[in-house]
Every structure is written in C-alpha cells, then in structure tokens.
Motif scaffolding. Sequence first.
Motif, PDB file in Angstrom:
ATOM      1  N   THR A 264       9.792  12.608  -5.475  1.00  0.00           N
ATOM      2  CA  THR A 264       9.286  13.837  -6.082  1.00  0.00           C
ATOM      3  C   THR A 264       8.115  14.344  -5.257  1.00  0.00           C
ATOM      4  O   THR A 264       7.399  13.555  -4.627  1.00  0.00           O
ATOM      5  N   TYR A 265       7.950  15.667  -5.239  1.00  0.00           N
ATOM      6  CA  TYR A 265       6.832  16.280  -4.534  1.00  0.00           C
ATOM      7  C   TYR A 265       6.604  17.674  -5.090  1.00  0.00           C
ATOM      8  O   TYR A 265       7.455  18.240  -5.768  1.00  0.00           O
ATOM      9  N   LEU A 266       5.408  18.188  -4.858  1.00  0.00           N
ATOM     10  CA  LEU A 266       5.001  19.473  -5.412  1.00  0.00           C
ATOM     11  C   LEU A 266       5.721  20.629  -4.735  1.00  0.00           C
ATOM     12  O   LEU A 266       6.090  20.522  -3.574  1.00  0.00           O
ATOM     13  N   PRO A 267       5.941  21.743  -5.476  1.00  0.00           N
ATOM     14  CA  PRO A 267       5.435  21.931  -6.826  1.00  0.00           C
ATOM     15  C   PRO A 267       6.312  21.263  -7.894  1.00  0.00           C
ATOM     16  O   PRO A 267       5.795  20.715  -8.854  1.00  0.00           O
ATOM     17  N   ASP A 268       7.626  21.292  -7.760  1.00  0.00           N
ATOM     18  CA  ASP A 268       8.500  20.718  -8.795  1.00  0.00           C
ATOM     19  C   ASP A 268       9.802  20.217  -8.173  1.00  0.00           C
ATOM     20  O   ASP A 268      10.878  20.455  -8.684  1.00  0.00           O
ATOM     21  N   ARG A 269       9.681  19.537  -7.054  1.00  0.00           N
ATOM     22  CA  ARG A 269      10.852  19.093  -6.295  1.00  0.00           C
ATOM     23  C   ARG A 269      11.217  17.658  -6.673  1.00  0.00           C
ATOM     24  O   ARG A 269      10.340  16.820  -6.907  1.00  0.00           O
TER      25      ARG A 269
ATOM     26  N   GLU B  11       0.809  -1.215   0.000  1.00  0.00           N
ATOM     27  CA  GLU B  11       0.000   0.000   0.000  1.00  0.00           C
ATOM     28  C   GLU B  11       0.845   1.269   0.000  1.00  0.00           C
ATOM     29  O   GLU B  11       0.343   2.329   0.314  1.00  0.00           O
ATOM     30  N   GLY B  12       2.131   1.169  -0.311  1.00  0.00           N
ATOM     31  CA  GLY B  12       2.939   2.369  -0.456  1.00  0.00           C
ATOM     32  C   GLY B  12       3.939   2.651   0.628  1.00  0.00           C
ATOM     33  O   GLY B  12       4.485   3.748   0.669  1.00  0.00           O
TER      34      GLY B  12
ATOM     35  N   GLY C   5       2.100  15.239   0.122  1.00  0.00           N
ATOM     36  CA  GLY C   5       2.876  14.010   0.216  1.00  0.00           C
ATOM     37  C   GLY C   5       3.879  13.875  -0.911  1.00  0.00           C
ATOM     38  O   GLY C   5       4.063  14.785  -1.722  1.00  0.00           O
ATOM     39  N   ILE C   6       4.538  12.733  -0.958  1.00  0.00           N
ATOM     40  CA  ILE C   6       5.577  12.470  -1.945  1.00  0.00           C
ATOM     41  C   ILE C   6       5.184  11.293  -2.833  1.00  0.00           C
ATOM     42  O   ILE C   6       4.278  10.519  -2.505  1.00  0.00           O
ATOM     43  N   SER C   7       5.891  11.182  -3.934  1.00  0.00           N
ATOM     44  CA  SER C   7       5.889   9.967  -4.749  1.00  0.00           C
ATOM     45  C   SER C   7       7.324   9.472  -4.730  1.00  0.00           C
ATOM     46  O   SER C   7       8.271  10.274  -4.717  1.00  0.00           O
ATOM     47  N   TYR C   8       7.516   8.179  -4.721  1.00  0.00           N
ATOM     48  CA  TYR C   8       8.867   7.640  -4.745  1.00  0.00           C
ATOM     49  C   TYR C   8       8.913   6.431  -5.660  1.00  0.00           C
ATOM     50  O   TYR C   8       7.897   5.793  -5.919  1.00  0.00           O
TER      51      TYR C   8
ATOM     52  N   SER D  47      19.527  16.758  -6.495  1.00  0.00           N
ATOM     53  CA  SER D  47      18.523  17.603  -5.866  1.00  0.00           C
ATOM     54  C   SER D  47      18.102  18.700  -6.833  1.00  0.00           C
ATOM     55  O   SER D  47      18.943  19.440  -7.346  1.00  0.00           O
ATOM     56  N   GLU D  48      16.800  18.771  -7.092  1.00  0.00           N
ATOM     57  CA  GLU D  48      16.247  19.815  -7.957  1.00  0.00           C
ATOM     58  C   GLU D  48      15.168  20.573  -7.193  1.00  0.00           C
ATOM     59  O   GLU D  48      14.192  19.979  -6.737  1.00  0.00           O
ATOM     60  N   ASN D  49      15.376  21.868  -7.023  1.00  0.00           N
ATOM     61  CA  ASN D  49      14.398  22.763  -6.396  1.00  0.00           C
ATOM     62  C   ASN D  49      14.051  22.369  -4.965  1.00  0.00           C
ATOM     63  O   ASN D  49      12.954  22.660  -4.494  1.00  0.00           O
ATOM     64  N   SER D  50      14.950  21.703  -4.277  1.00  0.00           N
ATOM     65  CA  SER D  50      14.718  21.267  -2.898  1.00  0.00           C
ATOM     66  C   SER D  50      15.688  21.971  -1.970  1.00  0.00           C
ATOM     67  O   SER D  50      16.773  22.389  -2.385  1.00  0.00           O
ATOM     68  N   LYS D  51      15.314  22.078  -0.712  1.00  0.00           N
ATOM     69  CA  LYS D  51      16.214  22.629   0.298  1.00  0.00           C
ATOM     70  C   LYS D  51      17.297  21.627   0.686  1.00  0.00           C
ATOM     71  O   LYS D  51      18.266  21.983   1.329  1.00  0.00           O
ATOM     72  N   LEU D  52      17.115  20.363   0.300  1.00  0.00           N
ATOM     73  CA  LEU D  52      18.163  19.366   0.495  1.00  0.00           C
ATOM     74  C   LEU D  52      19.215  19.560  -0.590  1.00  0.00           C
ATOM     75  O   LEU D  52      18.875  19.815  -1.747  1.00  0.00           O
ATOM     76  N   HIS D  53      20.490  19.444  -0.221  1.00  0.00           N
ATOM     77  CA  HIS D  53      21.584  19.656  -1.156  1.00  0.00           C
ATOM     78  C   HIS D  53      22.281  18.337  -1.476  1.00  0.00           C
ATOM     79  O   HIS D  53      22.278  17.411  -0.659  1.00  0.00           O
ATOM     80  N   VAL D  54      22.911  18.276  -2.650  1.00  0.00           N
ATOM     81  CA  VAL D  54      23.740  17.122  -2.998  1.00  0.00           C
ATOM     82  C   VAL D  54      24.806  16.971  -1.905  1.00  0.00           C
ATOM     83  O   VAL D  54      25.365  17.956  -1.427  1.00  0.00           O
ATOM     84  N   ASP D  55      25.046  15.735  -1.485  1.00  0.00           N
ATOM     85  CA  ASP D  55      26.000  15.344  -0.433  1.00  0.00           C
ATOM     86  C   ASP D  55      25.458  15.527   0.984  1.00  0.00           C
ATOM     87  O   ASP D  55      26.154  15.199   1.939  1.00  0.00           O
ATOM     88  N   ASP D  56      24.239  16.068   1.143  1.00  0.00           N
ATOM     89  CA  ASP D  56      23.628  16.047   2.471  1.00  0.00           C
ATOM     90  C   ASP D  56      23.441  14.588   2.878  1.00  0.00           C
ATOM     91  O   ASP D  56      23.125  13.735   2.043  1.00  0.00           O
ATOM     92  N   VAL D  57      23.624  14.324   4.147  1.00  0.00           N
ATOM     93  CA  VAL D  57      23.321  13.007   4.702  1.00  0.00           C
ATOM     94  C   VAL D  57      22.013  13.159   5.463  1.00  0.00           C
ATOM     95  O   VAL D  57      21.850  14.110   6.234  1.00  0.00           O
ATOM     96  N   VAL D  58      21.063  12.258   5.211  1.00  0.00           N
ATOM     97  CA  VAL D  58      19.768  12.333   5.881  1.00  0.00           C
ATOM     98  C   VAL D  58      19.471  11.013   6.572  1.00  0.00           C
ATOM     99  O   VAL D  58      19.868   9.946   6.106  1.00  0.00           O
ATOM    100  N   LEU D  59      18.779  11.110   7.702  1.00  0.00           N
ATOM    101  CA  LEU D  59      18.365   9.940   8.457  1.00  0.00           C
ATOM    102  C   LEU D  59      16.852   9.844   8.377  1.00  0.00           C
ATOM    103  O   LEU D  59      16.149  10.795   8.708  1.00  0.00           O
ATOM    104  N   LEU D  60      16.367   8.697   7.901  1.00  0.00           N
ATOM    105  CA  LEU D  60      14.925   8.477   7.819  1.00  0.00           C
ATOM    106  C   LEU D  60      14.652   6.989   7.851  1.00  0.00           C
ATOM    107  O   LEU D  60      15.525   6.179   7.580  1.00  0.00           O
ATOM    108  N   THR D  61      13.431   6.642   8.209  1.00  0.00           N
ATOM    109  CA  THR D  61      13.095   5.226   8.380  1.00  0.00           C
ATOM    110  C   THR D  61      12.133   4.689   7.336  1.00  0.00           C
ATOM    111  O   THR D  61      12.139   3.490   7.076  1.00  0.00           O
ATOM    112  N   HIS D  62      11.302   5.554   6.742  1.00  0.00           N
ATOM    113  CA  HIS D  62      10.264   5.095   5.817  1.00  0.00           C
ATOM    114  C   HIS D  62      10.047   6.094   4.688  1.00  0.00           C
ATOM    115  O   HIS D  62      10.231   7.290   4.868  1.00  0.00           O
ATOM    116  N   PHE D  63       9.614   5.553   3.569  1.00  0.00           N
ATOM    117  CA  PHE D  63       9.041   6.344   2.486  1.00  0.00           C
ATOM    118  C   PHE D  63       7.596   5.866   2.392  1.00  0.00           C
ATOM    119  O   PHE D  63       7.343   4.655   2.326  1.00  0.00           O
ATOM    120  N   VAL D  64       6.649   6.793   2.411  1.00  0.00           N
ATOM    121  CA  VAL D  64       5.244   6.413   2.323  1.00  0.00           C
ATOM    122  C   VAL D  64       4.613   7.197   1.176  1.00  0.00           C
ATOM    123  O   VAL D  64       4.609   8.429   1.189  1.00  0.00           O
TER     124      VAL D  64
END
Length: 182
Positions: free
Chosen positions: A110-115, A93-94, A176-179, A132-149
């Motif tokens: 990807t997420y709106l408007p054009d990220r 279910e995603g 929300g996002i699409s992945y 990274s396109e049009n996001s506040k996240l930058h190339v080479d940022d390290v992120v910690l997360l547990t799920h994509f929904v």
Amino acid sequence: MILSQNIQQQLKRKSGSDLRLPSDIEFLALDIESQTGEHMGVNTLKRLLGFIDDERQARVSTLDIIARYLGYADWEVLSALDAKSNSGFDDAEGLLCASSLKEGQCVEVTYLPDRRVVLRHESENRFTITESENSKLHVDDVVLLTHFVQDYPLLVSQVIRGGLRMGSFIAGKARGISYHLL
C-alpha cells in the motif's frame, strides 16, 4: 573501482558461478549479454571484481548494465540499496528480499494516496499482480523486483503487460510503501 561484496554475491547467485576463475568471468560476460542484450567486456568485469588491479572509475552506463542484469532499474537504485545493506539494514528493519519468498506467496503493498496492489511471487524476482486498486499496475501484469523496503519506494525494474515490456515503475515515490505478507 571494485564492486561491494554484497553486489558480488548477487552476481554469483544470479550467474550460478563462484566467479573465481577467468572462465567464470567470461561466462558472466556472456550471461549478462544474453540477459540484457548489452555487451560488457571481460576485462571490465575483471576490474570490477578485483581480478585486475586498476583504479579507474567505472562508467555509469557500465554499472547500469550490471544493475539491470541483477534486476534493478539502474545503478542509482542498486547502489542505494547496497548502501543500506552495507550499513546493516536488514530484514528486521523493513527489508524483504524477493528471493526469500516461496513460490505462490503473496505480498500486499500500500502507498499514498490510496493505492493497493497484491503481488504473487512466481519465481526468483518475478511476481504477478493479482489485485490492484487505484494503481497504474494492472491485474495480471508481471513485474520484476528484488526487494520490498518498508517506508521506501517500491522499485520495479520491469513491468510486462500482455507480453509487452512496459519499462520500469516506481511506486510510493513521495513517502514510500508499506507491505505485509498475506
């Protein structure tokens, strides 16, 4: 209050312990403090894990520590995902769990408007931003997360940029996002 079976299983995986003996709970308390820098009492953990019969409600600040230990921004995020899990929300279910990805595997989000961002799985809940396109996240940022929904916000518990902890980040708050896996 006793933590759900799902959250207890996450604690077992994260700590590497079965959490069956008092010494396991003591180890968990020490591990939580070493990972988060925040103290959690052994008896509090025993109550939350059902070792001590006590009907008191846990403080939100206590639950936030558990959430941060498990890699979530706060208790609100963890409990929302836990509710989905307890309601039968599964991969079909995603829901994509970070722990199910192989090292080096990439996920495009990807997420709106054009990220658009591409995350490369490094280990456990750790990813590196490779595009990274049009996001506040930058190339080479390290992120910690547990799920994509699918169709829910992306909840990043920590962004690390150039070795500095930038804090948590939420992408796709509005719709929300699409992945998809690359």
